[in-house]
Scaffold this motif. Structure first.
Motif, PDB file in Angstrom:
ATOM      1  N   LYS A 182       0.811  -1.225   0.000  1.00 44.47           N
ATOM      2  CA  LYS A 182       0.000   0.000   0.000  1.00 44.47           C
ATOM      3  C   LYS A 182       0.841   1.269   0.000  1.00 44.47           C
ATOM      4  O   LYS A 182       0.391   2.307  -0.478  1.00 44.47           O
ATOM      5  CB  LYS A 182      -0.920   0.018   1.237  1.00 44.47           C
ATOM      6  CG  LYS A 182      -1.866  -1.154   1.330  1.00 44.47           C
ATOM      7  CD  LYS A 182      -2.962  -1.062   0.294  1.00 44.47           C
ATOM      8  CE  LYS A 182      -3.793  -2.329   0.300  1.00 44.47           C
ATOM      9  NZ  LYS A 182      -4.793  -2.332  -0.767  1.00 44.47           N
ATOM     10  N   VAL A 183       2.014   1.225   0.608  1.00 38.25           N
ATOM     11  CA  VAL A 183       2.813   2.440   0.721  1.00 38.25           C
ATOM     12  C   VAL A 183       3.973   2.430  -0.265  1.00 38.25           C
ATOM     13  O   VAL A 183       4.201   3.384  -0.993  1.00 38.25           O
ATOM     14  CB  VAL A 183       3.351   2.624   2.160  1.00 38.25           C
ATOM     15  CG1 VAL A 183       4.045   3.971   2.293  1.00 38.25           C
ATOM     16  CG2 VAL A 183       2.215   2.507   3.166  1.00 38.25           C
ATOM     17  N   ALA A 184       4.709   1.293  -0.297  1.00 36.05           N
ATOM     18  CA  ALA A 184       5.873   1.233  -1.182  1.00 36.05           C
ATOM     19  C   ALA A 184       5.460   0.883  -2.615  1.00 36.05           C
ATOM     20  O   ALA A 184       6.294   0.917  -3.525  1.00 36.05           O
ATOM     21  CB  ALA A 184       6.884   0.212  -0.660  1.00 36.05           C
ATOM     22  N   GLY A 185       4.178   0.529  -2.821  1.00 39.41           N
ATOM     23  CA  GLY A 185       3.669   0.320  -4.167  1.00 39.41           C
ATOM     24  C   GLY A 185       4.168  -0.940  -4.853  1.00 39.41           C
ATOM     25  O   GLY A 185       4.195  -1.005  -6.076  1.00 39.41           O
ATOM     26  N   LYS A 186       4.561  -1.946  -4.055  1.00 42.21           N
ATOM     27  CA  LYS A 186       5.015  -3.209  -4.667  1.00 42.21           C
ATOM     28  C   LYS A 186       3.802  -4.040  -5.113  1.00 42.21           C
ATOM     29  O   LYS A 186       2.723  -3.952  -4.509  1.00 42.21           O
ATOM     30  CB  LYS A 186       5.808  -4.038  -3.651  1.00 42.21           C
ATOM     31  CG  LYS A 186       6.919  -3.288  -2.952  1.00 42.21           C
ATOM     32  CD  LYS A 186       8.153  -3.181  -3.819  1.00 42.21           C
ATOM     33  CE  LYS A 186       9.288  -2.530  -3.047  1.00 42.21           C
ATOM     34  NZ  LYS A 186      10.341  -2.025  -3.931  1.00 42.21           N
ATOM     35  N   SER A 187       4.039  -4.859  -6.132  1.00 40.32           N
ATOM     36  CA  SER A 187       3.000  -5.803  -6.519  1.00 40.32           C
ATOM     37  C   SER A 187       2.910  -6.872  -5.437  1.00 40.32           C
ATOM     38  O   SER A 187       3.804  -6.993  -4.598  1.00 40.32           O
ATOM     39  CB  SER A 187       3.350  -6.464  -7.843  1.00 40.32           C
ATOM     40  OG  SER A 187       4.440  -7.346  -7.651  1.00 40.32           O
ATOM     41  N   ARG A 188       1.832  -7.649  -5.473  1.00 37.20           N
ATOM     42  CA  ARG A 188       1.674  -8.666  -4.442  1.00 37.20           C
ATOM     43  C   ARG A 188       2.838  -9.666  -4.461  1.00 37.20           C
ATOM     44  O   ARG A 188       3.355 -10.041  -3.414  1.00 37.20           O
ATOM     45  CB  ARG A 188       0.332  -9.406  -4.608  1.00 37.20           C
ATOM     46  CG  ARG A 188       0.040 -10.384  -3.492  1.00 37.20           C
ATOM     47  CD  ARG A 188      -1.335 -10.990  -3.623  1.00 37.20           C
ATOM     48  NE  ARG A 188      -2.397 -10.110  -3.175  1.00 37.20           N
ATOM     49  CZ  ARG A 188      -2.754  -9.996  -1.882  1.00 37.20           C
ATOM     50  NH1 ARG A 188      -2.123 -10.668  -0.957  1.00 37.20           N
ATOM     51  NH2 ARG A 188      -3.729  -9.194  -1.529  1.00 37.20           N
ATOM     52  N   ALA A 189       3.282 -10.045  -5.665  1.00 34.30           N
ATOM     53  CA  ALA A 189       4.370 -11.017  -5.773  1.00 34.30           C
ATOM     54  C   ALA A 189       5.671 -10.445  -5.209  1.00 34.30           C
ATOM     55  O   ALA A 189       6.376 -11.103  -4.441  1.00 34.30           O
ATOM     56  CB  ALA A 189       4.553 -11.425  -7.232  1.00 34.30           C
TER      57      ALA A 189
ATOM     58  N   LEU B  69       1.310   3.991   6.318  1.00 33.61           N
ATOM     59  CA  LEU B  69      -0.062   3.946   5.818  1.00 33.61           C
ATOM     60  C   LEU B  69      -0.774   5.246   6.187  1.00 33.61           C
ATOM     61  O   LEU B  69      -0.580   5.774   7.283  1.00 33.61           O
ATOM     62  CB  LEU B  69      -0.825   2.750   6.409  1.00 33.61           C
ATOM     63  CG  LEU B  69      -0.868   1.476   5.550  1.00 33.61           C
ATOM     64  CD1 LEU B  69       0.507   0.840   5.517  1.00 33.61           C
ATOM     65  CD2 LEU B  69      -1.880   0.494   6.095  1.00 33.61           C
ATOM     66  N   SER B  70      -1.600   5.751   5.272  1.00 37.94           N
ATOM     67  CA  SER B  70      -2.337   6.975   5.554  1.00 37.94           C
ATOM     68  C   SER B  70      -3.503   6.663   6.481  1.00 37.94           C
ATOM     69  O   SER B  70      -3.790   5.493   6.758  1.00 37.94           O
ATOM     70  CB  SER B  70      -2.874   7.565   4.254  1.00 37.94           C
ATOM     71  OG  SER B  70      -3.844   6.679   3.713  1.00 37.94           O
ATOM     72  N   PHE B  71      -4.180   7.706   6.950  1.00 39.08           N
ATOM     73  CA  PHE B  71      -5.370   7.532   7.786  1.00 39.08           C
ATOM     74  C   PHE B  71      -6.386   6.637   7.082  1.00 39.08           C
ATOM     75  O   PHE B  71      -6.887   5.665   7.646  1.00 39.08           O
ATOM     76  CB  PHE B  71      -5.982   8.907   8.086  1.00 39.08           C
ATOM     77  CG  PHE B  71      -7.274   8.837   8.840  1.00 39.08           C
ATOM     78  CD1 PHE B  71      -7.281   8.823  10.221  1.00 39.08           C
ATOM     79  CD2 PHE B  71      -8.493   8.789   8.163  1.00 39.08           C
ATOM     80  CE1 PHE B  71      -8.478   8.750  10.921  1.00 39.08           C
ATOM     81  CE2 PHE B  71      -9.689   8.716   8.860  1.00 39.08           C
ATOM     82  CZ  PHE B  71      -9.681   8.695  10.234  1.00 39.08           C
ATOM     83  N   GLY B  72      -6.671   6.959   5.824  1.00 43.53           N
ATOM     84  CA  GLY B  72      -7.675   6.202   5.080  1.00 43.53           C
ATOM     85  C   GLY B  72      -7.265   4.753   4.848  1.00 43.53           C
ATOM     86  O   GLY B  72      -8.076   3.839   4.998  1.00 43.53           O
ATOM     87  N   GLN B  73      -5.999   4.540   4.501  1.00 41.87           N
ATOM     88  CA  GLN B  73      -5.514   3.174   4.283  1.00 41.87           C
ATOM     89  C   GLN B  73      -5.578   2.361   5.568  1.00 41.87           C
ATOM     90  O   GLN B  73      -5.923   1.180   5.558  1.00 41.87           O
ATOM     91  CB  GLN B  73      -4.066   3.208   3.772  1.00 41.87           C
ATOM     92  CG  GLN B  73      -3.935   3.672   2.340  1.00 41.87           C
ATOM     93  CD  GLN B  73      -2.473   3.836   1.942  1.00 41.87           C
ATOM     94  OE1 GLN B  73      -1.645   4.268   2.741  1.00 41.87           O
ATOM     95  NE2 GLN B  73      -2.153   3.504   0.698  1.00 41.87           N
ATOM     96  N   THR B  74      -5.231   2.999   6.691  1.00 39.78           N
ATOM     97  CA  THR B  74      -5.290   2.311   7.979  1.00 39.78           C
ATOM     98  C   THR B  74      -6.727   1.943   8.310  1.00 39.78           C
ATOM     99  O   THR B  74      -7.027   0.812   8.716  1.00 39.78           O
ATOM    100  CB  THR B  74      -4.710   3.207   9.088  1.00 39.78           C
ATOM    101  OG1 THR B  74      -3.387   3.579   8.733  1.00 39.78           O
ATOM    102  CG2 THR B  74      -4.690   2.476  10.418  1.00 39.78           C
TER     103      THR B  74
END
Lengths: 243, 226
Positions: free
Chosen positions: A105-112, B136-141
């Motif tokens: 979600k943050v570092a933008g990696k693919s699931r794999a 993680l942002s507020f929304g993502q959390t």
């Protein structure tokens, strides 16, 4: 310097918890923060990734001004790993899920990609074979090591440890300290708030003693533990060692 | 006629039940339609309000809490009557079906908002801190860490409340909605025999019993070890 905190003040209402604290952490340095409960050491640690907003002062981490309103704090926090006393693993996810969430979600990696990095991080803490387990199926020591893997998977520049072994049964402390020692040997800069004085003696580069919201003195483990120059430091060390 | 025969004839008259079975079946379809609409829109609106509330915007939250408390305090029947007989005064004439749907949606929205909100606030602060510390942002959390845990916690109270409110579809009979109870009572008036009510009761059981069982199943399935 990886971490440069200057003149940190923190007020909680009428409480003045931090009274102008300066803390620098160099590359590859392990700084150990000790002090009586309520001395402000955890609050100081939490100011270093802005989980706590300092009332005044400045915090630079890896050259980024954390208190600048223009700073993308979520981006900056990827460089600052944090490990908590109570692990705080996500109970609805597997160990691997815990480690890979921010990678995806943050570092933008693919699931794999995230899964590969996640398994590698779990292997570093000796838990590759527990990747599919939920936190509830792991011991406290294993949970804390998953929490460490979750932080190091993001390849932070510095790791903050907030009493990482305080919630553990004594026989599980060793496994967590071993992981921390390995991490230290890999050259990770670390700030550790803990009561594990034995670990401080043989792993810390510098020990910082805090009391009543100020740094009273700091120096090598030998200097602080054997020849403390302040009465309060002496009293605290004496109390700790009697146990 | 013995007492037993009289009892059977009153509540279980095969002749009457056969005659009015299609009516009750139709009513059941209307009830299902109404119930599904109420559940979907009520829970969606309730979750949306809870998410809005978590943003912590004070003026919005004051209004939100007022609206929620209002619809938790008012009896659903009062809201139905108000919408059905009151709205035509402002040139809106919702049908009985729409009035009932809207009323029950508002009530379910209010109650489920409270339940979702209680679930969100019951997640330990450490979960937020751990997630935020990894960037993680507020929304993502909220969406990835807090809500999945909160929703599991809310399933038992949510199921109970949803069933209770969905049964309120029977109130639609007051504004001439041809749902189960409405069809059954008119059948009773026409046949001078209460057997259609037995059919209606059976229809309610068939509808809601699986919901209760489903709720129980979800409750055990969603449990995990801490």
């Amino acid at each position: 310097m990886i971490v440069e905190a200057r003149g940190i003040h923190k007020h909680f209402g009428a409480l003045h918890v931090l009274k102008g604290v300066d803390l620098q952490v160099a590359e590859r340095e392990l700084v150990f923060v000790i002090g009586p409960s309520g001395s402000g050491k955890s609050t100081l640690l939490r100011c270093l990734n802005r989980l706590e907003q300092p009332s005044s002062g400045s915090v630079m981490v890896d050259g980024v001004d954390l208190l600048d309103p223009k700073t993308d704090i979520n981006h900056a926090r990827q460089r600052i790993g944090m490990v908590f006393q109570s692990f705080n693993l996500y109970p609805h996810m597997t160990a691997l899920g815990n480690v890979t969430l921010a990678l995806r979600k943050v570092a933008g990696k693919s699931r794999a990609e995230a899964d590969a990095l996640g398994v590698a991080a779990l292997a570093r803490v000796g838990l590759a074979d527990r990747a599919g387990h939920k936190p509830g199926e792991l011991s406290g020591g294993q949970q804390q090591r998953v929490a460490i893997a979750r932080a190091i998977a993001l390849e932070p520049r510095v790791m903050l440890f907030d009493e990482p072994t305080s919630a553990l049964d004594p026989e599980l402390v060793g496994s967590v300290l071993k992981v921390m020692r390995d991490l230290r040997e890999s050259g990770m800069a670390m700030v550790v708030v803990s009561h594990e004085m034995g670990f401080a003696r043989n792993a810390a580069d510098r020990v910082v003693f805090m009391d009543h919201g100020s740094i009273i003195e700091q120096g090598t483990p030998q200097a602080i533990f054997e020849t403390p120059s302040h009465e309060r430091t002496r009293a605290f060390i004496g109390q700790i060692q009697r146990h | 006629m013995s007492n037993w025969e009289r009892f059977v004839d009153t509540f279980f008259s095969v002749k009457v039940m056969t005659k009015y079975f299609p009516d009750i079946a139709y009513g059941t379809l209307v009830t299902i339609e109404l119930a599904v609409l109420v559940i979907v829109s009520g829970l969606t609106a309730g979750l949306a309000l809870a998410l809005l509330r978590s943003l912590g915007w004070r003026p919005v939250n004051l209004l939100l809490v007022f609206v929620v408390d209002l619809f938790r305090a008012l009896p659903p029947l009062v809201i139905i009557v108000f919408i059905y007989f009151g709205l035509p005064a402002v040139d809106l004439s919702p049908s009985g079906f729409v009035s009932t749907w809207l009323s029950l949606t508002l009530v379910l929205m209010a109650f489920s908002e409270e339940i979702f909100w209680a679930g969100i606030t019951s997640i330990p602060k450490g979960q937020w801190e751990a997630a935020r510390s990894t960037g993680l942002s507020f929304g993502q959390t909220l969406m990835n860490v807090v809500l999945p845990q909160a929703i599991r916690l809310t399933i038992p109270p949510l199921t109970n409340r949803t069933i209770a409110i969905t049964k309120g579809t029977a109130l639609g009979t007051v504004v001439a909605v041809s749902e189960i109870l409405g069809m059954a009572s008119s059948a009773v008036s026409n046949s001078y025999n209460p057997s259609p009510l037995t059919l209606g009761a059976a229809a309610y059981l068939i509808l809601f019993f699986p919901m209760v069982v489903l709720g129980r199943w979800l409750e055990t399935k969603m449990r995990w070890k801490r």
